[in-house]
Design a protein around this motif. Structure first.
Motif, PDB file in Angstrom:
ATOM      1  N   ALA A 121       1.047  -1.090  -0.393  1.00  0.00           N
ATOM      2  CA  ALA A 121      -0.086   0.321   0.236  1.00  0.00           C
ATOM      3  C   ALA A 121       0.509   1.168   0.005  1.00  0.00           C
ATOM      4  N   ASP A 122       0.446   1.981   0.994  1.00  0.00           N
ATOM      5  CA  ASP A 122       1.874   3.419   0.669  1.00  0.00           C
ATOM      6  C   ASP A 122       3.038   3.287   1.983  1.00  0.00           C
ATOM      7  N   ILE A 123       2.684   1.752   2.252  1.00  0.00           N
ATOM      8  CA  ILE A 123       4.674   1.765   2.911  1.00  0.00           C
ATOM      9  C   ILE A 123       6.079   0.347   2.109  1.00  0.00           C
ATOM     10  N   LEU A 124       6.931   1.092   2.439  1.00  0.00           N
ATOM     11  CA  LEU A 124       8.013   0.980   1.533  1.00  0.00           C
ATOM     12  C   LEU A 124       8.511  -0.789   3.035  1.00  0.00           C
ATOM     13  N   VAL A 125       8.901  -1.968   2.592  1.00  0.00           N
ATOM     14  CA  VAL A 125       9.839  -1.754   3.274  1.00  0.00           C
ATOM     15  C   VAL A 125      11.583  -2.568   2.187  1.00  0.00           C
ATOM     16  N   VAL A 126      12.719  -2.260   2.429  1.00  0.00           N
ATOM     17  CA  VAL A 126      13.578  -2.221   2.271  1.00  0.00           C
ATOM     18  C   VAL A 126      13.999  -3.560   2.200  1.00  0.00           C
ATOM     19  N   GLN A 127      14.793  -3.876   2.100  1.00  0.00           N
ATOM     20  CA  GLN A 127      16.236  -5.216   2.468  1.00  0.00           C
ATOM     21  C   GLN A 127      17.335  -5.207   1.768  1.00  0.00           C
ATOM     22  N   GLU A 160      12.920  -0.992   7.622  1.00  0.00           N
ATOM     23  CA  GLU A 160      14.562  -1.909   6.808  1.00  0.00           C
ATOM     24  C   GLU A 160      13.922  -3.280   7.496  1.00  0.00           C
ATOM     25  N   ARG A 161      13.727  -3.692   6.683  1.00  0.00           N
ATOM     26  CA  ARG A 161      14.099  -5.399   7.172  1.00  0.00           C
ATOM     27  C   ARG A 161      15.834  -6.557   6.857  1.00  0.00           C
ATOM     28  N   SER A 162      16.607  -5.945   7.429  1.00  0.00           N
ATOM     29  CA  SER A 162      18.225  -6.372   6.783  1.00  0.00           C
ATOM     30  C   SER A 162      18.430  -7.145   7.905  1.00  0.00           C
ATOM     31  N   ASP A 163      17.461  -8.282   8.473  1.00  0.00           N
ATOM     32  CA  ASP A 163      17.590  -8.725   9.579  1.00  0.00           C
ATOM     33  C   ASP A 163      17.567 -10.690   9.170  1.00  0.00           C
ATOM     34  N   ALA A 164      18.526 -10.829   7.663  1.00  0.00           N
ATOM     35  CA  ALA A 164      18.541 -12.067   7.216  1.00  0.00           C
ATOM     36  C   ALA A 164      19.434 -12.196   7.401  1.00  0.00           C
ATOM     37  N   LYS A 165      20.236 -13.999   7.700  1.00  0.00           N
ATOM     38  CA  LYS A 165      21.629 -14.480   8.056  1.00  0.00           C
ATOM     39  C   LYS A 165      22.504 -13.839   6.571  1.00  0.00           C
ATOM     40  N   VAL A 166      21.773 -14.004   5.638  1.00  0.00           N
ATOM     41  CA  VAL A 166      23.218 -13.855   5.087  1.00  0.00           C
ATOM     42  C   VAL A 166      23.981 -12.744   4.463  1.00  0.00           C
ATOM     43  N   ARG A 167      23.677 -11.565   6.130  1.00  0.00           N
ATOM     44  CA  ARG A 167      24.370 -10.193   5.459  1.00  0.00           C
ATOM     45  C   ARG A 167      25.456 -10.741   6.560  1.00  0.00           C
ATOM     46  N   LEU A 197      -3.615  -7.894   6.325  1.00  0.00           N
ATOM     47  CA  LEU A 197      -3.089  -6.696   7.841  1.00  0.00           C
ATOM     48  C   LEU A 197      -1.491  -7.297   7.467  1.00  0.00           C
ATOM     49  N   VAL A 198      -0.386  -6.718   7.223  1.00  0.00           N
ATOM     50  CA  VAL A 198       0.892  -7.353   6.808  1.00  0.00           C
ATOM     51  C   VAL A 198       1.602  -7.304   8.645  1.00  0.00           C
ATOM     52  N   ASP A 199       2.102  -7.693   9.046  1.00  0.00           N
ATOM     53  CA  ASP A 199       3.008  -6.716   9.897  1.00  0.00           C
ATOM     54  C   ASP A 199       4.903  -6.906   9.785  1.00  0.00           C
ATOM     55  N   VAL A 200       4.891  -5.861   8.847  1.00  0.00           N
ATOM     56  CA  VAL A 200       6.201  -5.264   8.239  1.00  0.00           C
ATOM     57  C   VAL A 200       7.204  -5.586   9.408  1.00  0.00           C
TER      58      VAL A 200
END
Length: 402
Positions: A121-127, A160-167, A197-200
């Motif tokens: 919708a009107d939210i951006l999520v970045v990884q 920001e969801r830069s919480d992946a193990k690959v980092r 309802l998306v919990d980003v």
């Protein structure tokens, strides 16, 4: 920005993926690095004979040591360059998908390696998954907001969801949180006429799996008046599409209590609570129990997490996919339907098809392919970048041997 002070030279016969159209250079393909650099810096890449191959950012912590940004000699990796890449990505989405909620940037497949941006919708999520692109992240997001605003789309916030193990493999910390002003991280979206309802902040990966959008719509025609079992339901997306299509009963199953709670909330949001129910259970345990009880369904849907994330574990993954498909086929009524998928890049289409075929033989079922699909177009498959092709989705009719 384009301050390249070092040159990476490739071994003779190396960089085959790059030369075929990919963007990655692995550590074992590099002969030498000449010049000063820090990890995350831009570098030039030359073939063994000095031929110019491109410019990309380097990280010696990673097996993917260089990710190419441009192949054009003399190309400046500057604000104008990034704006060109971002605009091209958005223009592509406007042409190919419903942009209410979609993936706007899909890393290497959009020639912006290591970066994912989803729009809910009107939210951006970045990884951000690579050190070099991490330095450009804020500038890219600023450009993206401007591009969207030009089309009359206002963005309320960025998470920001830069919480992946690959980092960790990139020598980077795992991070998550607001970029800019805080906002309510539960966002309502609509897809295929179904509301969620998306919990980003707390949902898996970026909060919602947009790649199955059109696959969810594809099962709708099979579900009218049907009894449906949706396995690995996550937040209920396939189950709710089945309910919306007129299924008489839908059971969604997931091992995550949080996922089931969110799915139940989504059912209420769509007025489907009487038809679509969710339970918390391990699918591998539940299916044999259903078989013992004689439970049967018109449609069974399998949308499991990736059973393998490396070549080394493919054999175990095959066993898992064979077992789950075998169990599911036993629960499908004669003439009913099985929708089954794999989201593991390492489980190739041929290997996945062979695994399903073996499962059918083991339970003496005949399967007729109705449809083969893959990820939605906002997750484009870049040929020569094999990692961008990961989702395989089959619909079969399951027929008893007679």
């Amino acid at each position: 920005m384009n301050q390249c002070n070092a040159v990476v030279t490739i071994k003779k016969g190396g960089a085959r993926s790059l030369k075929s159209g990919g963007l990655w250079i692995y550590d074992n393909e590099i002969d030498q690095i000449v010049g000063d650099y820090e990890n995350g810096d831009l570098v030039y890449v030359h073939d063994f004979d000095g031929y110019y191959l491109g410019c990309g950012f380097i990280n010696t912590y990673s097996k993917i040591t260089v990710r190419i940004m441009s192949r054009i000699k003399g190309q400046e990796i500057d604000h104008e360059f990034l704006a060109m890449r971002v605009k091209a990505a958005w223009d592509y989405r406007k042409t190919t998908v419903d942009t209410g909620s979609c993936r706007i940037i899909f890393g290497e497949a959009d020639f912006i390696p290591g970066l994912v941006v989803d729009k809910f919708a009107d939210i951006l999520v970045v990884q951000s998954l690579a050190m070099g692109i991490d330095r450009m992240k804020l500038e890219i997001l600023s450009i993206l907001r401007e591009v969207l605003e030009t089309d009359g789309i206002s963005i309320r916030g960025i998470y920001e969801r830069s919480d992946a193990k690959v980092r960790l493999q990139e020598g980077m910390e795992r991070i998550k949180g607001f970029i800019g002003e805080p906002f309510d991280t539960k966002v309502e979206i609509e897809e295929n006429g179904v509301k969620y309802l998306v919990d980003v902040a707390e949902g898996q990966k970026t909060g919602f799996f947009l790649d199955q959008k059109y696959n969810r719509a594809a099962i709708a025609k099979l579900c009218k008046g049907a009894r449906v079992l949706d396995c690995f339901t996550h937040t209920g997306s396939f189950a709710l599409n089945a309910g919306k299509a007129g299924a008489k009963e839908v059971i969604g199953v997931d091992a995550s209590e949080l996922g089931v709670a969110q799915a139940t909330e989504n059912a209420m949001l769509n007025g489907l609570s009487d038809t679509v129910k969710f339970i918390t259970a391990d699918v591998f345990d539940l299916l044999p129990e259903y078989e013992k009880k004689g439970e049967m369904f018109d449609v069974v849907i399998l949308d499991p997490p990736a059973f393998t994330k490396s070549k080394n574990s493919v054999k175990n993954a095959i066993k898992g996919y064979r077992e789950i498909n075998l169990r599911a086929m036993k629960l499908v009524k004669d003439g009913g339907y099985l929708a089954t998928c794999s989201c593991s890049h390492f489980m190739t289409p041929d290997l996945f098809a062979e695994t399903i075929s073996q499962a059918a033989k083991n339970v003496r079922k005949r399967i007729r392919q109705v449809e083969y699909r893959t990820q939605a177009p906002d997750h484009p498959i870049l040929w020569a970048a094999d990692e961008s092709y990961y989702l395989k989705f089959f619909i079969f009719q399951v027929v008893d041997e007679k």
